[in-house]
Each structure stands twice: as structure tokens, then as C-alpha cells.
Design a protein around this motif. Sequence first.
Motif, PDB file in Angstrom:
ATOM      1  N   ILE A 245       0.864  -1.173   0.000  1.00 13.88           N
ATOM      2  CA  ILE A 245       0.000   0.000   0.000  1.00 13.88           C
ATOM      3  C   ILE A 245       0.906   1.231   0.000  1.00 13.88           C
ATOM      4  CG2 ILE A 245      -0.290  -0.136   2.520  1.00 13.88           C
ATOM      5  CD1 ILE A 245      -3.131   1.056   2.049  1.00 13.88           C
ATOM      6  N   ARG A 246       0.602   2.141  -0.925  1.00 14.53           N
ATOM      7  CA  ARG A 246       1.413   3.352  -1.121  1.00 14.53           C
ATOM      8  C   ARG A 246       0.692   4.518  -0.473  1.00 14.53           C
ATOM      9  NH1 ARG A 246       1.389   3.241  -6.614  1.00 14.53           N
ATOM     10  NH2 ARG A 246       0.010   5.019  -6.823  1.00 14.53           N
ATOM     11  N   MET A 247       1.402   5.355   0.216  1.00 16.02           N
ATOM     12  CA  MET A 247       0.752   6.421   0.970  1.00 16.02           C
ATOM     13  C   MET A 247       1.625   7.668   1.004  1.00 16.02           C
ATOM     14  SD  MET A 247       1.365   4.653   4.687  1.00 16.02           S
ATOM     15  CE  MET A 247       0.504   3.193   4.079  1.00 16.02           C
TER      16      MET A 247
ATOM     17  N   GLU B 117       6.606  -4.877   6.129  1.00 16.40           N
ATOM     18  CA  GLU B 117       7.843  -4.113   6.065  1.00 16.40           C
ATOM     19  C   GLU B 117       7.510  -2.737   5.526  1.00 16.40           C
ATOM     20  OE1 GLU B 117      11.098  -5.827   3.919  1.00 16.40           O
ATOM     21  OE2 GLU B 117      10.945  -7.696   5.067  1.00 16.40           O
ATOM     22  N   THR B 118       8.209  -1.750   6.017  1.00 13.41           N
ATOM     23  CA  THR B 118       7.960  -0.397   5.532  1.00 13.41           C
ATOM     24  C   THR B 118       9.175   0.075   4.750  1.00 13.41           C
ATOM     25  OG1 THR B 118       8.820   0.430   7.623  1.00 13.41           O
ATOM     26  CG2 THR B 118       6.439   0.207   7.436  1.00 13.41           C
ATOM     27  N   ASN B 119       8.898   0.883   3.737  1.00 12.43           N
ATOM     28  CA  ASN B 119       9.952   1.409   2.880  1.00 12.43           C
ATOM     29  C   ASN B 119       9.766   2.923   2.784  1.00 12.43           C
ATOM     30  OD1 ASN B 119      11.503   2.297   0.687  1.00 12.43           O
ATOM     31  ND2 ASN B 119      11.386   0.298  -0.322  1.00 12.43           N
ATOM     32  N   GLU B 120      10.616   3.644   3.475  1.00 12.39           N
ATOM     33  CA  GLU B 120      10.434   5.101   3.501  1.00 12.39           C
ATOM     34  C   GLU B 120      10.798   5.744   2.162  1.00 12.39           C
ATOM     35  OE1 GLU B 120      11.124   7.037   7.582  1.00 12.39           O
ATOM     36  OE2 GLU B 120      12.311   5.189   7.703  1.00 12.39           O
ATOM     37  N   ALA B 121      11.705   5.121   1.423  1.00 10.24           N
ATOM     38  CA  ALA B 121      12.090   5.689   0.122  1.00 10.24           C
ATOM     39  C   ALA B 121      10.899   5.754  -0.824  1.00 10.24           C
ATOM     40  CB  ALA B 121      13.218   4.849  -0.494  1.00 10.24           C
TER      41      ALA B 121
ATOM     42  N   SER C 179       7.732   5.214   0.299  1.00 19.46           N
ATOM     43  CA  SER C 179       6.550   5.526   1.113  1.00 19.46           C
ATOM     44  C   SER C 179       5.488   4.438   0.998  1.00 19.46           C
ATOM     45  CB  SER C 179       5.982   6.895   0.716  1.00 19.46           C
ATOM     46  OG  SER C 179       5.153   7.393   1.748  1.00 19.46           O
ATOM     47  N   THR C 180       5.910   3.223   1.208  1.00 18.29           N
ATOM     48  CA  THR C 180       4.989   2.087   1.103  1.00 18.29           C
ATOM     49  C   THR C 180       5.133   1.162   2.317  1.00 18.29           C
ATOM     50  OG1 THR C 180       6.684   0.939  -0.178  1.00 18.29           O
ATOM     51  CG2 THR C 180       4.893   1.931  -1.432  1.00 18.29           C
TER      52      THR C 180
ATOM     53  N   MET D 128      -4.540   6.670  -0.440  1.00 19.13           N
ATOM     54  CA  MET D 128      -3.632   5.507  -0.466  1.00 19.13           C
ATOM     55  C   MET D 128      -4.060   4.520  -1.552  1.00 19.13           C
ATOM     56  SD  MET D 128      -3.116   4.814   3.622  1.00 19.13           S
ATOM     57  CE  MET D 128      -4.815   5.258   4.012  1.00 19.13           C
ATOM     58  N   VAL D 129      -3.060   3.862  -2.156  1.00 19.37           N
ATOM     59  CA  VAL D 129      -3.327   2.936  -3.263  1.00 19.37           C
ATOM     60  C   VAL D 129      -2.688   1.586  -2.940  1.00 19.37           C
ATOM     61  CG1 VAL D 129      -3.056   2.522  -5.740  1.00 19.37           C
ATOM     62  CG2 VAL D 129      -3.268   4.868  -4.891  1.00 19.37           C
TER      63      VAL D 129
END
Lengths: 168, 168, 168, 168, 168, 168
Positions: free
Chosen positions: B43-45, B98-102, B104-105, B146-147
Motif C-alpha cells: 500500500i502506497r501512501m 515491512e515499511t519502505n520510507e524511500a 513511502s509504502t 492511499m493505493v
Amino acid sequence: MTTSKTTAPADGLTHFDATGQAHMVDVGDKQETHRIAVASGQIRMKPETLAIILAGSAKKGDVLGIARIAAIMGAKRTSDLVPLCHPLALTRVAVDFETNEATSTVHCRAQVETFGKTGVEMEALTAVQIGLLTVYDMCKAVDRGMVMGEIRVMEKHGGKSGDWSVTS
Amino acid sequence: MTTSKTTAPADGLTHFDATGQAHMVDVGDKQETHRIAVASGQIRMKPETLAIILAGSAKKGDVLGIARIAAIMGAKRTSDLVPLCHPLALTRVAVDFETNEATSTVHCRAQVETFGKTGVEMEALTAVQIGLLTVYDMCKAVDRGMVMGEIRVMEKHGGKSGDWSVTS
Amino acid sequence: MTTSKTTAPADGLTHFDATGQAHMVDVGDKQETHRIAVASGQIRMKPETLAIILAGSAKKGDVLGIARIAAIMGAKRTSDLVPLCHPLALTRVAVDFETNEATSTVHCRAQVETFGKTGVEMEALTAVQIGLLTVYDMCKAVDRGMVMGEIRVMEKHGGKSGDWSVTS
Amino acid sequence: MTTSKTTAPADGLTHFDATGQAHMVDVGDKQETHRIAVASGQIRMKPETLAIILAGSAKKGDVLGIARIAAIMGAKRTSDLVPLCHPLALTRVAVDFETNEATSTVHCRAQVETFGKTGVEMEALTAVQIGLLTVYDMCKAVDRGMVMGEIRVMEKHGGKSGDWSVTS
Amino acid sequence: MTTSKTTAPADGLTHFDATGQAHMVDVGDKQETHRIAVASGQIRMKPETLAIILAGSAKKGDVLGIARIAAIMGAKRTSDLVPLCHPLALTRVAVDFETNEATSTVHCRAQVETFGKTGVEMEALTAVQIGLLTVYDMCKAVDRGMVMGEIRVMEKHGGKSGDWSVTS
Amino acid sequence: MTTSKTTAPADGLTHFDATGQAHMVDVGDKQETHRIAVASGQIRMKPETLAIILAGSAKKGDVLGIARIAAIMGAKRTSDLVPLCHPLALTRVAVDFETNEATSTVHCRAQVETFGKTGVEMEALTAVQIGLLTVYDMCKAVDRGMVMGEIRVMEKHGGKSGDWSVTS
């Protein structure tokens, strides 16, 4: 009564109270208004898989007809699945599928309505998710690599925050 | 008995019989083997939404902890939601975020296992879908746009078709 | 352990113990065999209602296709609905509809299979009931007086009591 | 919004839109009125089976008491079972059984009420179906050939179409 | 496969993995054995409330008969309610109620059995909880102050840990 | 209509009609008011079990966070579990846990609200029961002898009978 009223937490996540505990947020004071939400999403597949779906929709083996029923029934189960969703008496669920041979995708769009105290975005998203899942299930014997995506709320109407639609 | 055995339809969609009618396909003759499926999605936010989630996971307001529970419970409801899925006694469900700040997902990955006659790809996908839906629900007060996407089966093991994994 | 084994009551109703209390009967010692049950039933309607169904099945508005999905999903919910039914991992559900213009009826026939310790007659009957209910629901806007009937088990196979079929 | 309002299809089946796709029909503009529906049905059995039921109702092994509970609980599950039914907050469910030794039948009658935008015929029919199914389940150990029938709506009240009752 | 096997966490809570995340624990390697669990509990009420229940059990208005059905059905819903419970095919559920006029209590005792890879303590406890809840519901019009308590597992059999019973 | 209105039975148990048959009582004429119920209960365990819970709540392995989610979801399932409960659109569910090291107990307190025709005591009690069950499930690997008790309604507000609270 000993429990104080819900206070919105500092970070804006209303599903947590001021002490950070999850709750089903109090909507008792919200207006009952006509609420509409539209969500959409897609599933990408091999061109030959899409060709089978298109053949089936025309006569027998109706993948999209079955996915539509699953999506509608899924919308009704939303509050069973999403922990902090309020149960809602839906007044309308409509689910459309469109196919795009250029991109080899099936698009699903769900419109859900109610007359109540909370919005129906989650119900519309759930309908889309279950609709796409069912397409996957029906076609996985011929195409395991299908990918679902672009699942999002497109627009909403009603409630205190009023109208909103995606800007794209 | 008057009903003849299921015959695979010409186009390979096993959820339809030879006359094109949907059915829950006969798995009575399949082997009971250890079956594993892994699915994932994201999920992208907005970056600020992800920042709130990351803050919550560290202390209070645990969005991902709640989404994990919803995903596990969702896996158990798969055959209620997807019309032609067989009910299965799952022996394991594990869900990781897992989160990916680069980018934003938030990434969700579900591994489901059983010892039975059919695979658990649908259960793994359902876990991912409900997990992402719950993240959406928890954060929608601050980010409606969010997508969800890249939802797919990553690998499967066991059964007649043996091992499979996405080639990417 | 203080609870004595289930004793069949004098009158043959196995769902009650020797003291007349309802229980979900102990099937732990029964053999796991291949079990099949077939049930059927019908719904009687106005000829013009049947004509609409027949028109729809040929192209759009597929009443019987939707009823088939509901019937299959209903079979999976049997142990949620019938209080003393054992939960079962069904291995096959097939539902057929036939129409008879002479009698203005739609006939539904469900075949359910499992490999387990109890039979699947209840699952087959539930599939028929929910299938007919759905036909009623889809057509009630034009014909409130439809009547469902002749709902029964037609044959069963497997288990200690072996094969049985209706003699008519 | 891009989805146009529901248009009744030419053939009168309101569960399909103008293009023939199934939907949960829009009831948002309907009046909230007091709505009542009564449905009934029967199950025919061997006289000795009915004798066992009658003996049980008088003291222990209460087949009809258990079937009544299943029928009431079944009414509450209607929108989970019938794909295009609206979820409804029922305000009353009453289920009666009568036995007829002359015809060796058990009759079931369900009355369901709500104050809402749609009728409760489906809930009343579902109650009758699940009630009869449960009688079958409780007695099948002694009588596999029982037949359920004459399941129909007897009367309805409230809503735009007003009062209706079967003419027989 | 990228997910390593479940490792028991240091503190012994098997529902969390080594990193502290909740999961439905892997039981794939456990033996399928005959498993039995017995749980019990009670509800304390006014003597006049118990007198009404006792009168009803003898003839009409059978509070405990209805509570028994709810308890049996509740046992079947355990894995829907308790997040990390495995779904199980129960082979037996028996629920007994006893009344004690001296202490003005109703005691509920549930015995649940399966032949599977995990135990049925949770199913037995759920049966007791739902049974007592139903007694409360049926009697609350005359006695709101009833208190449920002493709800516990009494004994278990089968599985790697073998027999266990409460020492009291 | 042939069914006469519900008459309260002589003994005050409103879930039975005048002839002693169970029914879902008619609430159609009751006022829609703001209704609140608070229930509470506890689970008693070994001090070392409580110590593990307290350690987990502070960082990872959050037993009480998961139990809270289960309790909230359980409240939404009440009318599926308790046979004669009316389905209700809850407007708020809040669940708190408190631990008491002196007595080695975890206390659960649930507050449920709706705006409707019947009270929410059963929903509050169900939340507490499922919350405590989940604590048991999460900790049973280290402590099988935990005991749940003191489960009761603490206060209620709204409806014809007005305010009530436990006097202790």
C-alpha cells in the motif's frame, strides 16, 4: 459513567484513543446522511487469460458474473473482516467490470451507498478486493502470475467531510 | 449415480465443468501433501502517513499489529468469501509487514500452510488483501488517497504441480 | 474423565443422548470414507416468470448462474446453520438447474462429496434450499406466489450405512 | 459521479440493471415503514418419525424446540446467504411449528418484522427453510426419505406495494 | 523459501515468533491424535431467577435447552472469534448444565473432541462462555445482576503434552 | 394476520411467548434512544504469566492489544452467537484492560453504544468474554490453569428502563 468520551489522538488516527488504544470510534453524534463511495482496482494477466474470460462472458463460464456476486457479498461482510469498521445497513451495491485488451487487464469498480452515520469507503474497497480475488481464483489454473493493483477509493459523498474525489 | 465425473473444460478453467457451469471442483482424488503459499502486496501512501505508522509501531497505536491480526483472521475466512474455494484446515499463517520510507509504502507478505488436498494460494492472497485493507482503514482519516497494489502470489509448494515461484 | 460415552437413545434419534439432551454426536470412531450425497428440489412459478428466467440464462440477467453460486456457498455454511451438524471439509460441490416448461418449474440438484467421518446429506440439502431461495429472491419482483417443494435427499454413498437411494 | 441511477430492466427483474448485470438494488429512496412477512412450509415423514417428535416435544429430546432456535438464527443470516439481499435490523422473529398426524407432516410458520426500507419475505422464507432442515437433520437417523415442501410466502405488509397475501 | 521456521520465543508464548510478532503457530508437524478437552463455568443469580429456570426446564420455556444449542454452535465458531486459533473439524461436542439451589448457580460443562493436530481447549471454553451468555440473555429481563465465573479448563487429553487436569 | 402480538409470559422471561415458545421478542414499538452498556470481567493467572503479559505490552508480543481487537470484533458478532439477540448497528465499542499484580489478574472492561431499539448489554458482555478468551489462548502455553470470572454488566443507560448500575 467512568469512561470519558473519545478524544482524537494528536496524530489524527481516529481509530486510536488519546492513550493510543484501538477502539471502534464513537459515531453516535454523527449525522445520518446519504453516503456514497466508489472504489476501483484492476488485475493484470496474460493476454490469453483475458481472451478466455472474454469468451466466457459472451456465453458460458462467466468469470466476471461470478466475481460480481462475490464482490457484492464481500461488501456485506466488511465489518466482519476489518476490525474497527462499524456495521452498516447498505442500501445499494453495484459492481462493474471492464476489460482492456491493450493492457491485458480487468478493471473492477464498486459503488456502495448507505444512509447512515459513517461512510462506506471500506465496503467499496472490500467489494473490489473480493471481486479481484475471485477473478484470480477462477483463472489461476491457467495463469498463476496475475497481479492485482491500483486498488483505491475514487470518490466519496456525504458526511461531515463532504465530497472528495481522487485527483489524477 | 447420475452425475458424471468432472471433466476439465477445453479452455483450462477448472472452476467450470464441460458444459460451462461453475462448480467447486472435485479434489477427492488429490493427494494430501504439505502445501505452502506465499503472497505479497503493498500500500502506497503519503510520507507523513507512513511516519505516523512508524511512530505507532514503536510505541502505541500499533497499526501494523492490528492489520496483522486482521490478515490472519481473514485467511481463515477465505472459503466464505471466494465462491468456489474449498474449506481448508490451515496449519500455519504468518504475516509480515515491512515499511519502505524511500517509496513511502508498507509491504505485506503472508505465508500460509496446510496439509491437504488443495493449495493455499487464495488464503495467502486473502490475508494480504485484508491486511492492506486494515492499514487503509486505520489511516484513512489522514490519507484517503492511499493505493494498494502489486498483490500477487510469490511462490507455492506442494501438490501435483509442485514448486512455483514468480520470476521477476 | 467424567462424561461417559454417547449412548444411542431408545428412540433412534442420535442427536440426543440417553438422557434426552441434544449434543453434536461423537463421530470420532467412524471411518473416513468417500461420502457422496445428492439432494434435489424445485420451485414452481408462473409460466411468464419461467420465461423471463429462460430468456436471461441465454444472454444477460443470469438468475440460475447466480443461484448456483449461492447454492455452492450455502453448502459451505451448513454447519453454521444447522445446530448439530459437524463441520466438514467438502471436496466437491456441483449444482445443476433444469427447467420444465410443462410444469412451469425450475429443478435444482446438488451433489456434495467429502472424504470424512460423516455424511454430506445436510450439505446437499442446504445447497438446494439456498439455491431455490435465491431463485425466489431474484424473481419475487414479478411473482410473489412461487412455491418451493419436493426438497429431499435422492441418494447417498459411503459410510457405515452404505448406499441408499430414494425409491420412487 | 459516473454511475447512473439504477434503471428497472424491461423484464421486471429488479435485481438486474438495464444492461443485465446483477446488483444489490438501490433502496435509499424507499420509505422506512413497518414491514411484516409470514412464510410457511412443511416436512412430510413416516408416521413413526412424527410419533418420535411428538413424544420428544412433550418431555425430552425436543426436536421442534431446537429447530425453532435454528430458524430464528437462520433469519438473522439471510443477507449472508442470499447474494442480493440487503442487510436488515430485524425487530421480531417468531417461529411456530404444528404437527398433523393425519398427513404425517410438521408445519413451520415464521413471522419476521422490521422497520426499514425493504421487506422481510426472504428472512421469513430462510427461517422456514432452516427450521425444516434442522427437523430433517434431527430425524434423519430414523427416516432418510423425508420431503420438504409447500415453502412459500403467505402474506406481507408494509412498503410501497402494501399488503399482499396468498390466495388459495 | 524466505521465511524461516517458527522459533519459540524466549518467554514461552508460542503465539508470538522470535521477533515478537503474532502468528497462527505452525502445527504442520504435530501428530494427529484423539484430543479431548473439558471446560466448565457457572453463572450466579437470584434464587427466584433460578426458580424460573427450573420451572421452565420441567415444561415450557426451556432456558437451558436453548443455551445448550448456543454453546454447541459457539464451539463451532471458535476459530472465527479467537484470532490465532486453528480451524478444526470437531468430532464431538457435548454440553451439560447443572443447577445448584444452595448457591443459586447454574453450572455449565462442555466436552469437545477432535482427531487432529491441535487441542480443543479453546473450543470447550468458547462453548461454556456462549452457553452462560445465553443463560444471561434469556434471564436478564428479571435479573440484570447475574455474574459469570469460575470459567476454566478442567482436563485435556491427547497431543504431545498428554493428559492434564486441574488440581483442586 | 393470524399471529397475535407477543404477550409477556407470567414469569417475566420475555424471550418466551405466552405459550412458552422462544422467540426474538418484538421491539418494533420501542423508542430509538442512545443506549450504553458497560460490562467487565477478569482472568486470574500465575504471577509469572502476568509478568510475561506486562513485559509484552511494553514492547513486543502484545497480548492485550490482540485481545482488545478480538473483543471489539466479538461485540460485532453477538447476534450471530446469542440465539435471541437482535442485530444492532453499534456506534461505539471501547475495550480497556487493566492488570493487577497484587491479585495476579487482568481486568477487561467493555463499553458499547448504539442508537436503537434495544440495549447493548449482551454486546458488552460478549466483548468481555471474547477478550478474556483471547488472553487465555495467548497464554495457555505457559499457564493452563487460568480462571475467568466476575463477568457481569456494570451499568446501562437509555431505553425504557433507564439507568441501572451494579450496587456493590
